[in-house]
Design an enzyme around this catalytic site. Structure first.
Site, PDB file in Angstrom:
ATOM      1  N   HIS A   1       0.796  -1.228   0.000  1.00  0.00           N
ATOM      2  CA  HIS A   1       0.000   0.000   0.000  1.00  0.00           C
ATOM      3  C   HIS A   1       0.825   1.272   0.000  1.00  0.00           C
ATOM      4  CE1 HIS A   1      -3.311  -2.798   0.561  1.00  0.00           C
ATOM      5  NE2 HIS A   1      -3.911  -1.912  -0.195  1.00  0.00           N
TER       6      HIS A   1
ATOM      7  N   ARG B   1     -11.012   3.638  -1.890  1.00  0.00           N
ATOM      8  CA  ARG B   1     -10.549   2.834  -0.745  1.00  0.00           C
ATOM      9  C   ARG B   1     -10.924   3.574   0.547  1.00  0.00           C
ATOM     10  NH1 ARG B   1      -5.885   1.739  -4.316  1.00  0.00           N
ATOM     11  NH2 ARG B   1      -5.489  -0.504  -4.367  1.00  0.00           N
TER      12      ARG B   1
ATOM     13  N   ARG C   1     -15.878   1.282  -1.983  1.00  0.00           N
ATOM     14  CA  ARG C   1     -15.595  -0.031  -1.401  1.00  0.00           C
ATOM     15  C   ARG C   1     -15.681   0.068   0.113  1.00  0.00           C
ATOM     16  NH1 ARG C   1      -9.831  -2.914  -2.245  1.00  0.00           N
ATOM     17  NH2 ARG C   1      -9.212  -1.357  -0.696  1.00  0.00           N
TER      18      ARG C   1
ATOM     19  N   GLU D   1     -10.815 -11.028  -5.809  1.00  0.00           N
ATOM     20  CA  GLU D   1      -9.399 -10.934  -5.421  1.00  0.00           C
ATOM     21  C   GLU D   1      -8.947 -12.132  -4.586  1.00  0.00           C
ATOM     22  OE1 GLU D   1      -8.629  -7.388  -3.089  1.00  0.00           O
ATOM     23  OE2 GLU D   1     -10.500  -7.566  -1.988  1.00  0.00           O
TER      24      GLU D   1
ATOM     25  N   ASN E   1      -3.992  -7.097  -7.184  1.00  0.00           N
ATOM     26  CA  ASN E   1      -2.935  -7.015  -6.162  1.00  0.00           C
ATOM     27  C   ASN E   1      -3.045  -8.191  -5.204  1.00  0.00           C
ATOM     28  OD1 ASN E   1      -2.659  -4.567  -7.400  1.00  0.00           O
ATOM     29  ND2 ASN E   1      -3.611  -3.389  -5.761  1.00  0.00           N
ATOM     30  N   ASP E   2      -4.255  -8.421  -4.736  1.00  0.00           N
ATOM     31  CA  ASP E   2      -4.461  -9.560  -3.849  1.00  0.00           C
ATOM     32  C   ASP E   2      -4.605 -10.858  -4.626  1.00  0.00           C
ATOM     33  OD1 ASP E   2      -4.347  -8.674  -1.131  1.00  0.00           O
ATOM     34  OD2 ASP E   2      -6.114  -7.458  -1.560  1.00  0.00           O
TER      35      ASP E   2
ATOM     36  N   ARG F   1       2.443  -9.930  -1.291  1.00  0.00           N
ATOM     37  CA  ARG F   1       2.588  -8.766  -2.172  1.00  0.00           C
ATOM     38  C   ARG F   1       3.570  -7.726  -1.659  1.00  0.00           C
ATOM     39  NH1 ARG F   1      -3.442  -6.066  -1.657  1.00  0.00           N
ATOM     40  NH2 ARG F   1      -2.541  -4.067  -2.289  1.00  0.00           N
TER      41      ARG F   1
ATOM     42  N   CYS G   1      -9.532  -3.070 -10.800  1.00  0.00           N
ATOM     43  CA  CYS G   1      -9.026  -1.904 -10.059  1.00  0.00           C
ATOM     44  C   CYS G   1      -7.695  -2.208  -9.370  1.00  0.00           C
ATOM     45  CB  CYS G   1     -10.060  -1.412  -9.048  1.00  0.00           C
ATOM     46  SG  CYS G   1     -10.492  -2.642  -7.828  1.00  0.00           S
TER      47      CYS G   1
HETATM   48  C1  PEP Z   1      -6.404  -5.311  -5.067  1.00  0.00           C
HETATM   49  O1  PEP Z   1      -6.217  -6.166  -4.202  1.00  0.00           O
HETATM   50  O2  PEP Z   1      -6.039  -5.439  -6.244  1.00  0.00           O
HETATM   51  C2  PEP Z   1      -7.075  -4.040  -4.707  1.00  0.00           C
HETATM   52  C3  PEP Z   1      -7.410  -3.170  -5.630  1.00  0.00           C
HETATM   53  O3  PEP Z   1      -7.296  -3.786  -3.392  1.00  0.00           O
HETATM   54  P1  PEP Z   1      -6.162  -3.327  -2.376  1.00  0.00           P
HETATM   55  O4  PEP Z   1      -4.926  -3.005  -3.177  1.00  0.00           O
HETATM   56  O5  PEP Z   1      -6.684  -2.149  -1.652  1.00  0.00           O
HETATM   57  O6  PEP Z   1      -5.975  -4.528  -1.520  1.00  0.00           O
HETATM   58 MG    MG Z   2      -7.247  -6.048  -2.317  1.00  0.00          MG
END
Ligand code: PEP
Ligand code: MG
Length: 569
Positions: A192, A299, A335, A434, A457-458, A468, A505
């Site tokens: 993040h 977010r 979200r 995700e 990402n997840d 990650r 996203c």
């Molecule tokens: C993701 O996991 O791709 C996502 C957009 O959510 P975050 O990065 O906030 O976990």
């Molecule tokens: Mg995520």
């Protein structure tokens, strides 16, 4: 001069001076009890450290007032009151006078006792002050022990922060005028802190092992966020070279701005949507400025993290409504909060976990804390009266969670109806795809919701079992892995077979090298940080949809990440 490599996490070049930011250990005097010192001199030191802390807090308060307004600034008045609590001072001085403790030990015991007392009170507001008071107490102790306090909200011009890790809450208080970039020892492209750096449009390099012991405070430094490279004490020639590169980048961005008002349509007429990701209402300006026509991911956890208490329904409603109004009927996907993983919330008092990304996170927290969840849902629903809002649940891994969340949503609608509050009765509800379970049975989830948004990402970390944010395994982490690509394709096909829309996203959506592939896979909407919008649009404008589909078949036939990346070139 010295060159180091890390992982480029946010594009761009920055030239500046190093500020090493790490929490220094508190070093107490060896002797715990007074010997040659008198109680009076210890009490004077204690009081002076308190006054110094107060002066610092006042100065921070005024800076916050100028930047973020009265509401945020007033929080510091509460902090100053806590610092000046007379009962606390009496208790600490008694420990010096009666127990013969040296001031730092007396202060430490006093702070710990006070925190203990606060945490046992019935009043939730006071209980939530524990984290604040710990902060204030540490400041007071550091001043007493003559430890320099580094404050990220107040930096020298052209600062480049070098740190082990920058938590999202550190990033949130960054002095953006003077912070030109940052380098961390740990982390990956989709941690993040890296995502925040991209949304703030500041260059960043992460995962640069042991840099803290290599650099000196104030040293000249260049960071290249595109290549993931760092130069310490660069030669004047190199500085000139990077100055040129920096200007070229600024010009290239200017050039792309001409595309702002064009629709993202391929040469053969296939149209997609490009949306922005935001973390706070203030991010909307950059999204609008980029020409994106919606918010594909808000977010909301950052609203919770940037507050010292659980935001009330009214506070949340105001924040969400501000975003919705600014977006002027364009879609805003809100979200529900995704706390947990690498995002902490001090006042929620979450237990430390061995595997936070596999633990108590996101929708799992919301479903357990039903009142908290309902407060957020009511706030989102109320904001939906002012534009086009969609609700999205994070980290969904079973159908049961969606049904339960939707049932709670219905309760909220009924409550708002009962008090005559307006909301959009046709509000769309969707989920993040995700987790592996949601991707594998996406066709079942598609019957439960109005839309999907793929969180690569997840999804990547869970599919490949690769953290990650862990630089030790960052070479294994890639959404170009054939397994991840197949999961994405499965989700897209499942959505379309059921007639619902699907966006992405995760950071992969903003990767211009993935744009043609995702287009060919049939993705309807791409949502990304504002800084990537024009680059991806530029790519889409150059593509042919029919070619992209053939290209997709070729890429999906590959066996390894390396072969996929090779074919992309
Ligand atoms: C993701 O996991 O791709 C996502 C957009 O959510 P975050 O990065 O906030 O976990
Ligand atoms: Mg995520």
């Amino acid at each position: 001069m010295m060159r180091l490599t890390g992982i480029g996490a946010s594009e761009g070049v920055a030239i500046g001076k190093v500020l090493i930011f790490h929490q220094e250990e508190l070093e107490f005097p060896k002797e715990k009890f007074l010997s040659s010192e008198t109680a009076e001199s210890e009490i004077i030191k204690l009081e002076e450290a308190m006054k110094k802390s107060k002066t610092q807090l006042i100065s921070i308060r005024e800076k916050v007032r100028a930047k973020l307004g009265d509401d945020k600034a007033d929080i510091f008045d509460g902090h100053i009151l806590l610092l000046e609590d007379e009962d606390l001072m009496d208790e600490i001085t008694a420990k010096i006078k009666e127990d013969g403790l040296k001031a730092p030990y007396a202060l430490k015991e006093g702070i710990d006792g006070y925190c203990e007392m606060l945490s046992q009170l019935d009043d939730p507001y006071l209980r939530e002050r524990v984290a604040d008071f710990q902060d204030i107490g540490t400041r007071w102790l550091k001043n007493l022990l003559n430890i320099k306090i580094k404050d990220l909200s107040n930096l020298e011009p052209n600062t480049i922060i070098v740190t082990n890790d920058l938590t999202p809450s550190d990033t949130a208080q960054l002095d953006l005028e003077n912070c030109k970039g940052f380098v961390t020892e740990v982390g990956g492209k989709t941690a993040h802190s890296a995502i925040m750096a991209r949304s703030l449009e500041i260059p960043a390099v992460v995962g640069t092992k042991s840099i803290i012991t290599t650099v000196k405070d104030g040293e000249d430094i260049i960071i290249d966020g595109d290549e993931g490279e760092i130069y310490l004490s660069p030669t004047p020639e190199l500085v000139k070279e990077f100055e040129v590169k920096r200007l070229e980048q600024i010009n290239a961005i200017e050039e792309l701005r001409k595309l702002k008002d064009l629709k993202p349509i391929t040469k053969d007429g296939h149209e997609v949507e490009i949306w922005g990701n935001i973390g706070k209402p203030e991010d909307v300006e950059a999204v609008i400025e980029s020409g994106a026509t919606g918010i594909g991911l808000y977010r909301t956890e950052f609203l919770f993290m940037n507050s010292d208490h659980m935001p009330t329904e009214e506070e949340q409603y105001r924040a969400y409504r501000a975003v919705v109004e600014k977006m002027n009927n364009n879609p805003v996907t809100i979200r529900t909060m995704d706390i947990g993983g690498d995002k902490e919330l001090p006042y929620l008092d979450l237990p430390k976990e061995l595997n936070p990304f596999l633990g108590y996170r996101a929708i799992r927290i919301s479903l357990v804390n039903k009142e908290m969840f309902k407060t957020q849902l009511r706030a989102i629903l109320r904001a939906s009266a002012y534009g086009t809002v969609k609700i999205m649940y994070p980290m969904i891994s079973s159908i049961k969670e969606v049904r339960l969340a939707n049932q709670i949503l219905e309760e909220c609608k009924a409550e708002l109806d009962a008090i005559g509050k307006r909301f959009d009765r046709n509000i769309k509800v969707g989920i993040m795809i995700e987790t592996p379970s949601s991707a594998i049975i996406a066709y079942k989830f598609a019957k439960e919701v109005d839309f999907f948004s793929i969180g690569t990402n997840d999804l990547t970390q869970y599919f490949l079992a690769v953290d990650r944010g862990n630089e030790m395994v960052s070479d294994l982490y890639s959404a170009f892995n054939p397994a991840v690509l197949e999961a994405i394709q499965k989700a897209i096909d499942a959505a379309h077979n059921q007639g619902i829309s699907i966006s992405m996203c995760g950071e992969f959506a903003g990767n211009k090298d993935a744009a043609e592939l995702l287009l060919g896979m049939g993705l309807d909407a791409f949502s990304m940080s504002a800084s990537s919008v024009l680059k991806v649009k530029n790519k889409i404008l150059e593509c042919n949809y029919t070619d992209a589909q053939k290209y997709r078949d070729l890429i999906l036939s590959k066996d390894t990440t390396e072969e996929v990346i090779e074919s992309l070139r």
